[in-house]
Design a protein around this motif. Structure first.
Motif, mmCIF file in Angstrom:
data_model
loop_
_atom_site.group_PDB
_atom_site.id
_atom_site.type_symbol
_atom_site.label_atom_id
_atom_site.label_comp_id
_atom_site.label_asym_id
_atom_site.label_seq_id
_atom_site.Cartn_x
_atom_site.Cartn_y
_atom_site.Cartn_z
ATOM 1 N N ARG A 24 -19.773 -11.151 -6.532
ATOM 2 C CA ARG A 24 -18.750 -11.112 -7.560
ATOM 3 C C ARG A 24 -18.879 -9.882 -8.448
ATOM 4 O O ARG A 24 -18.209 -9.773 -9.468
ATOM 5 N N SER A 166 -13.653 -19.520 0.742
ATOM 6 C CA SER A 166 -14.822 -19.574 -0.131
ATOM 7 C C SER A 166 -15.926 -20.348 0.564
ATOM 8 O O SER A 166 -15.667 -21.368 1.208
ATOM 9 N N ASP A 185 -16.544 -16.105 -2.968
ATOM 10 C CA ASP A 185 -15.275 -15.818 -2.300
ATOM 11 C C ASP A 185 -15.530 -15.180 -0.944
ATOM 12 O O ASP A 185 -16.452 -14.384 -0.779
#
Length: 285
Positions: A24, A166, A185
């Motif tokens: 992320r 995900s 993700d």
């Protein structure tokens, strides 16, 4: 011991194993997932449990069988190499002490890794077997002795077919938190055959299956009124839901109704209950 970060493998296969902060763009964790080249093990065979019979097999041959059993041979070479690394890591960890008293691994994907026999693979691939075997064997050889580690130890290299956008946290599925098995993700899977799925269940079957699981389930009134609150996992799956006044987990419902994953929605149709899923497998990895 030398450390290699193989961009192709991490991008195509092990990306699902990178800690969530890295995926992320957050601060990287202190411990890092690494692709490591280790000295070959003194034991170059592996004991595989097949239909209750423990069989000693050449380790590289076993890995080639796993690659062809777990992934179609027409997948990209880098994907096959990623599968080889994951399979090798899983096997090495089990060889150090695994689930079976009389074998290192078994040939069942629900327990260890799928590993069809050579005869079964020849039947599956037919005239294309030799080419498929060579491609998978090359993937094993090109990643020779490469394994994935975290904090200096072999990881639990679990994997699945499709995340549905995900991955899932290990704690959400198996109840144990694992720092490198978190929900992240996973874009780019939209064209996968198992990205979405659907299971239709008649009202009669839906009622009988749930009441066999929990006799206290009350399924009266309109079908829409049977469904209560839903909680979600970090990876977007169903953690818990109330049906007929009783709680069920997403993993329970996946097993009871043969769903591809715990990432699902439910709709009431004219003919019964419709489950729409995203992804395939436990989605942890």
């Amino acid at each position: 011991m030398s450390v290699l970060i193989r961009a192709g493998i991490l991008a195509l296969g092990a990306v699902l194993l990178i800690p969530s902060g890295s995926a992320r763009g957050e601060a990287a964790p202190q411990e890092t997932l690494l692709l490591v080249v280790e000295a070959p093990s003194a034991k170059e065979t592996i004991t595989v449990l097949r239909d209750g019979d423990a069989q000693e097999e050449d380790f590289e041959t076993y890995l080639t069988q796993v690659v062809l059993s777990e992934m179609p041979a027409d997948f990209a070479t880098e994907a096959l190499k990623a599968q080889a690394v994951a399979a090798r890591t899983f096997a090495r960890r089990q060889m150090a002490g695994g689930k079976h008293a009389d074998a290192d691994v078994c040939s069942q994907s629900a327990c260890c890794q799928a590993c069809l026999s050579v005869d079964a693979l020849q039947e599956r691939y037919g005239a294309a077997f030799d080419a498929a075997w060579d491609k998978a064997s090359n993937a094993v050889q090109q990643t020779q002795d490469e394994v994935l580690t975290y904090g200096g130890a072999l990881i639990d290299a679990v994997y699945f077919s499709c995340s549905g956008g995900s991955t899932e946290a290990a704690a959400a599925v198996w109840g144990t938190d694992v720092p490198y098995l978190q929900a992240v993700d996973s874009p780019g899977e939209e064209q996968a055959a198992s990205y979405t799925g659907q299971v239709d269940v008649s009202f009669a079957d839906f009622c009988s299956i749930l009441q066999a699981q929990d006799p206290a389930v009350t399924l009266t009134g309109t079908a829409a009124s049977w469904f209560g609150d839903v909680t979600q996992t970090p990876g977007g799956g169903v953690a818990t839901t109330v049906i007929g006044g009783r709680p069920f987990t997403g993993t329970q419902l996946r097993q009871l109704f043969g769903l591809n994953s715990t990432c699902f929605t439910v709709a009431v149709t004219q003919d019964g209950i419709e489950f729409t899923t995203k992804g395939k497998g436990h989605r942890v990895g």
